[in-house]
Design a protein around this motif. Sequence first.
Motif, mmCIF file in Angstrom:
data_model
loop_
_atom_site.group_PDB
_atom_site.id
_atom_site.type_symbol
_atom_site.label_atom_id
_atom_site.label_comp_id
_atom_site.label_asym_id
_atom_site.label_seq_id
_atom_site.Cartn_x
_atom_site.Cartn_y
_atom_site.Cartn_z
ATOM 1 N N GLN A 129 -9.845 4.915 5.957
ATOM 2 C CA GLN A 129 -8.933 4.388 6.961
ATOM 3 C C GLN A 129 -9.626 4.284 8.306
ATOM 4 O O GLN A 129 -9.441 3.325 9.036
ATOM 5 C CB GLN A 129 -7.702 5.288 7.066
ATOM 6 C CG GLN A 129 -6.686 4.799 8.086
ATOM 7 C CD GLN A 129 -5.510 5.736 8.229
ATOM 8 O OE1 GLN A 129 -5.457 6.794 7.596
ATOM 9 N NE2 GLN A 129 -4.558 5.364 9.066
ATOM 10 N N LEU A 130 -10.436 5.284 8.670
ATOM 11 C CA LEU A 130 -11.148 5.262 9.946
ATOM 12 C C LEU A 130 -12.117 4.066 10.029
ATOM 13 O O LEU A 130 -12.265 3.462 11.081
ATOM 14 C CB LEU A 130 -11.896 6.571 10.159
ATOM 15 C CG LEU A 130 -11.015 7.797 10.425
ATOM 16 C CD1 LEU A 130 -11.886 9.058 10.450
ATOM 17 C CD2 LEU A 130 -10.230 7.637 11.718
ATOM 18 N N MET A 131 -12.771 3.781 8.925
ATOM 19 C CA MET A 131 -13.728 2.647 8.923
ATOM 20 C C MET A 131 -13.006 1.320 9.066
ATOM 21 O O MET A 131 -13.565 0.378 9.643
ATOM 22 C CB MET A 131 -14.559 2.662 7.646
ATOM 23 C CG MET A 131 -15.601 3.761 7.619
ATOM 24 S SD MET A 131 -16.721 3.631 6.205
ATOM 25 C CE MET A 131 -15.641 4.114 4.872
ATOM 26 N N ASN A 132 -11.779 1.241 8.573
ATOM 27 C CA ASN A 132 -11.024 -0.019 8.625
ATOM 28 C C ASN A 132 -10.307 -0.236 9.946
ATOM 29 O O ASN A 132 -9.803 -1.312 10.202
ATOM 30 C CB ASN A 132 -10.015 -0.091 7.481
ATOM 31 C CG ASN A 132 -10.692 -0.195 6.140
ATOM 32 O OD1 ASN A 132 -11.776 -0.773 6.031
ATOM 33 N ND2 ASN A 132 -10.065 0.354 5.117
ATOM 34 N N GLU A 133 -10.253 0.793 10.781
ATOM 35 C CA GLU A 133 -9.555 0.653 12.062
ATOM 36 C C GLU A 133 -10.397 0.005 13.109
ATOM 37 O O GLU A 133 -11.537 0.047 13.252
ATOM 38 C CB GLU A 133 -9.066 2.012 12.556
ATOM 39 C CG GLU A 133 -7.934 2.546 11.735
ATOM 40 C CD GLU A 133 -7.431 3.882 12.236
ATOM 41 O OE1 GLU A 133 -7.989 4.455 13.188
ATOM 42 O OE2 GLU A 133 -6.467 4.389 11.653
#
Length: 133
Positions: A129-133
């Motif tokens: 999720q962090l990489m996609n934000e």
Amino acid sequence: MIGFAQTTGSETLKRYFQRGKDIANKHIEVFGSILRENDLPVVMTWDTEVTDQTSFVFSDKLMLYQMLALNRLGLSYYGLSMSNSPRHDLGVHYTWLMAEIAQFTEDGIEIMIDHGWLEQPPQAADRGQLMNE
């Protein structure tokens, strides 16, 4: 657990403490039967020391916190006993009883979270999720 169950005003906690009493009785029976099989004395429980008190002495939050602390302590004692015991047959009992205590403790933590007495425990970061934000 008997004393906590009879002095709480919460039906949820009353059922939780009664469940804990039943689990404790099962553990006493499991290890008591092993002692009896080996002609060793079985320790007496302290059930007779519980008073007939039904008024609220401690807060529900404090009683549940105390129960969870004792569960964690019991888990550590079982783990220590399992690692130090020369009897491999006891390890099987420790393992499945530890799983039961761990589930009971988790259920107690959920009750604390539901009542707002404990924040959600720390979680690992969701790297996806962090990489996609």
